[in-house]
Scaffold this motif. Structure first.
Motif, PDB file in Angstrom:
ATOM      1  N   GLU A  27      10.096  -0.920  -1.005  1.00 25.88           N
ATOM      2  CA  GLU A  27       9.535  -2.054  -0.264  1.00 25.88           C
ATOM      3  C   GLU A  27       9.829  -3.366  -0.994  1.00 25.88           C
ATOM      4  O   GLU A  27      10.178  -4.372  -0.381  1.00 25.88           O
ATOM      5  CB  GLU A  27       8.017  -1.887  -0.055  1.00 25.88           C
ATOM      6  CG  GLU A  27       7.664  -0.890   1.030  1.00 25.88           C
ATOM      7  CD  GLU A  27       8.407  -1.127   2.336  1.00 25.88           C
ATOM      8  OE1 GLU A  27       8.414  -2.263   2.824  1.00 25.88           O
ATOM      9  OE2 GLU A  27       9.025  -0.167   2.850  1.00 25.88           O
ATOM     10  N   GLU A  67       4.231 -10.044  -7.790  1.00 27.43           N
ATOM     11  CA  GLU A  67       4.598  -8.816  -7.052  1.00 27.43           C
ATOM     12  C   GLU A  67       4.955  -7.691  -8.023  1.00 27.43           C
ATOM     13  O   GLU A  67       4.671  -6.522  -7.773  1.00 27.43           O
ATOM     14  CB  GLU A  67       5.721  -9.081  -6.035  1.00 27.43           C
ATOM     15  CG  GLU A  67       7.009  -9.609  -6.620  1.00 27.43           C
ATOM     16  CD  GLU A  67       8.005 -10.112  -5.559  1.00 27.43           C
ATOM     17  OE1 GLU A  67       7.762  -9.957  -4.353  1.00 27.43           O
ATOM     18  OE2 GLU A  67       9.048 -10.668  -5.965  1.00 27.43           O
ATOM     19  N   GLU A 111      16.836   0.961   3.950  1.00 30.51           N
ATOM     20  CA  GLU A 111      15.650   1.735   4.363  1.00 30.51           C
ATOM     21  C   GLU A 111      15.487   2.902   3.402  1.00 30.51           C
ATOM     22  O   GLU A 111      16.483   3.546   3.059  1.00 30.51           O
ATOM     23  CB  GLU A 111      15.878   2.396   5.738  1.00 30.51           C
ATOM     24  CG  GLU A 111      16.195   1.469   6.874  1.00 30.51           C
ATOM     25  CD  GLU A 111      14.938   1.023   7.605  1.00 30.51           C
ATOM     26  OE1 GLU A 111      13.858   1.555   7.294  1.00 30.51           O
ATOM     27  OE2 GLU A 111      15.056   0.124   8.456  1.00 30.51           O
ATOM     28  N   CYS A 158      12.311  -3.942  -3.010  1.00 30.92           N
ATOM     29  CA  CYS A 158      13.751  -4.206  -2.858  1.00 30.92           C
ATOM     30  C   CYS A 158      14.026  -4.878  -1.509  1.00 30.92           C
ATOM     31  O   CYS A 158      14.757  -5.872  -1.429  1.00 30.92           O
ATOM     32  CB  CYS A 158      14.503  -2.870  -2.979  1.00 30.92           C
ATOM     33  SG  CYS A 158      16.248  -2.989  -2.586  1.00 30.92           S
ATOM     34  N   ARG A 159      13.383  -4.362  -0.468  1.00 36.27           N
ATOM     35  CA  ARG A 159      13.553  -4.955   0.871  1.00 36.27           C
ATOM     36  C   ARG A 159      13.017  -6.396   0.886  1.00 36.27           C
ATOM     37  O   ARG A 159      13.656  -7.296   1.436  1.00 36.27           O
ATOM     38  CB  ARG A 159      12.805  -4.124   1.922  1.00 36.27           C
ATOM     39  CG  ARG A 159      13.453  -2.773   2.218  1.00 36.27           C
ATOM     40  CD  ARG A 159      12.528  -1.928   3.104  1.00 36.27           C
ATOM     41  NE  ARG A 159      12.110  -2.637   4.311  1.00 36.27           N
ATOM     42  CZ  ARG A 159      12.805  -2.683   5.428  1.00 36.27           C
ATOM     43  NH1 ARG A 159      13.965  -2.043   5.507  1.00 36.27           N
ATOM     44  NH2 ARG A 159      12.365  -3.340   6.488  1.00 36.27           N
ATOM     45  N   ASP A 160      11.863  -6.600   0.274  1.00 35.77           N
ATOM     46  CA  ASP A 160      11.268  -7.945   0.250  1.00 35.77           C
ATOM     47  C   ASP A 160      12.209  -8.938  -0.436  1.00 35.77           C
ATOM     48  O   ASP A 160      12.400 -10.058   0.046  1.00 35.77           O
ATOM     49  CB  ASP A 160       9.933  -7.937  -0.517  1.00 35.77           C
ATOM     50  CG  ASP A 160       8.825  -7.242   0.257  1.00 35.77           C
ATOM     51  OD1 ASP A 160       9.028  -6.962   1.446  1.00 35.77           O
ATOM     52  OD2 ASP A 160       7.769  -6.957  -0.351  1.00 35.77           O
ATOM     53  N   LYS A 166       8.292   4.668  -2.910  1.00 38.91           N
ATOM     54  CA  LYS A 166       8.114   3.837  -1.707  1.00 38.91           C
ATOM     55  C   LYS A 166       7.854   2.367  -2.040  1.00 38.91           C
ATOM     56  O   LYS A 166       8.453   1.471  -1.447  1.00 38.91           O
ATOM     57  CB  LYS A 166       6.929   4.381  -0.902  1.00 38.91           C
ATOM     58  CG  LYS A 166       7.314   4.783   0.493  1.00 38.91           C
ATOM     59  CD  LYS A 166       6.148   5.321   1.276  1.00 38.91           C
ATOM     60  CE  LYS A 166       6.720   5.987   2.530  1.00 38.91           C
ATOM     61  NZ  LYS A 166       5.790   6.852   3.187  1.00 38.91           N
ATOM     62  N   GLN A 167       6.983   2.136  -2.996  1.00 35.01           N
ATOM     63  CA  GLN A 167       6.622   0.756  -3.330  1.00 35.01           C
ATOM     64  C   GLN A 167       7.830  -0.011  -3.885  1.00 35.01           C
ATOM     65  O   GLN A 167       8.023  -1.196  -3.580  1.00 35.01           O
ATOM     66  CB  GLN A 167       5.485   0.779  -4.358  1.00 35.01           C
ATOM     67  CG  GLN A 167       4.658  -0.466  -4.346  1.00 35.01           C
ATOM     68  CD  GLN A 167       3.623  -0.493  -5.458  1.00 35.01           C
ATOM     69  OE1 GLN A 167       3.739   0.236  -6.448  1.00 35.01           O
ATOM     70  NE2 GLN A 167       2.616  -1.335  -5.314  1.00 35.01           N
TER      71      GLN A 167
END
Ligand code: TYM
Length: 328
Positions: A152, A101, A173, A154-156, A148-149
């Motif tokens: 994302e 990732e 968010e 970090c959220r994953d 943005k990536q």
């Protein structure tokens, strides 16, 4: 009241892309939220830095934070390396991340250009960024589109850890501006405006003098059609300039298009110079005062203490979930 966190790297002068895409939001959010803003100095050493210059740049960015209107009474302002929890959590998250990732991150791909001797710091940069955010139970992260990536990822990571150990992290968010979330380079409007681009006329820094601002805008790439309207596919240069005009003046894009109907690019650019100089002059005046004041270092010291007080119990909770250490 939501917990808000964001950061800016102390590499070179902050430009209008940083300001219009991210920092403007920081100021708006500070009145109704619990905001934490950081100068992410540990991110900046992912590429070599001159230590003396880095010290100065850290203070420059912190002074600019205050000059644009961030108030240390309302928001916590601090320097990342002054709170040890960032590095500690970064390691814990590293152990919950995959090389696959990370190697898909476009920023890493651009910066390393598939060079095998690219630094490990550049590779794991997004993990440190995730640690910054998750260390404070952050709910909202105001950033430009280019991040943005990373958000994302970090959220994953947060969701992955929560699936293993319930309620370890708050899943944040990203928050992006509706307009000017990605300000483009003035000399090549197909690329984003960047602090590190070689051509200084590709960007306008918040501290640029009026003569430099004028030169950069008058030289900005446009097209041969000559009409002032937004069309990102066919006319990215003028679309970018109109967007900057709109963001600084507060005038909506259709009204700008109407105002300049029948005018040439030269006239429009001259007005854009005035609009930009008018917006940046008060920031520059405040900056000059704050940068030399003792108030700046005091605010950062107090900011680091407040940030640390929030981070310590959250890090303790995370370590407990992972079974690390023996201290309660
Ligand atoms: P940095 O220092 O590159 O940029 C700071 C902020 O400016 C935004 N930005 C732009 N917005 C619009 N147009 C542009 N041309 C443009 N260039 C930059 C960035 O999106 C950013 O919001 N990785 C981050 C720093 C960071 C961070 C964090 C951010 C480290 N930890 C935790 C949020 C939360 C970065 O490189 O910012």
């Amino acid at each position: 009241m939501a917990r808000v966190f964001s950061g800016v790297q102390p590499t070179g002068n902050i430009h209008i892309g940083n300001y219009l895409g991210a920092l403007r939001q920081f100021v708006e959010l500070q009145n109704d939220n619990d905001c934490i803003y950081c100068v992410v100095d540990m991110h900046s050493i992912t590429v070599p830095q001159n230590p003396k210059e880095l010290r100065q740049h850290i203070l420059d960015v912190a002074a600019l934070y205050m000059a644009i209107g961030l108030d240390p009474e309302k928001a916590i302002l601090f320097v990342q390396s002054d709170v040890p929890g960032h590095a500690e959590l970064s390691w814990i998250l590293t152990c919950s991340s995959y090389t696959g990732e990370l190697s898909r991150m476009t920023q890493f791909k651009e910066k390393s250009r598939n060079n095998e001797s690219a630094g490990m710091g550049l590779f794991s940069y997004p993990i440190l960024m995730a640690a910054d955010i998750l260390l404070y139970d952050t709910e909202i992260v105001p950033v430009g589109n280019d991040q943005k990536q990373h958000i994302e990822l970090c959220r994953d990571i947060a969701i992955r850890v929560n699936n293993r150990f319930e309620n370890t992290f708050v899943v944040p968010e990203g928050k992006y501006m509706k307009s000017a979330a990605r300000v483009m380079s003035l000399d090549d409007p197909t690329n984003k405006m960047s602090k590190s681009a070689e051509n200084i006329h590709s960007r306008i820094s918040l501290l640029d003098e009026p003569s430099k601002i004028k030169k950069s805008i008058m030289k900005a790439t446009t097209d041969s059609e000559g009409t002032i309207r937004v069309d990102w596919d066919e006319k990215p240069g003028i679309s970018n300039l109109i967007t900057i005009y709109s963001a600084f003046s507060g005038i909506d894009i259709p009204d700008i298009e109407k105002k300049y109907e029948g005018c040439g690019y030269g006239d429009f650019k001259k007005d854009l110079v005035d609009v930009t100089v008018e917006a940046l002059t008060p920031i520059q005046e405040r900056y000059a005062e704050i940068r030399k004041s003792e108030e700046l270092k005091t605010a950062l010291k107090e900011g680091a203490e407040k940030a640390n007080a929030i981070a310590v119990p959250i890090l303790r909770r995370v370590k407990k979930k992972f079974g690390l250490g023996v201290k309660k």
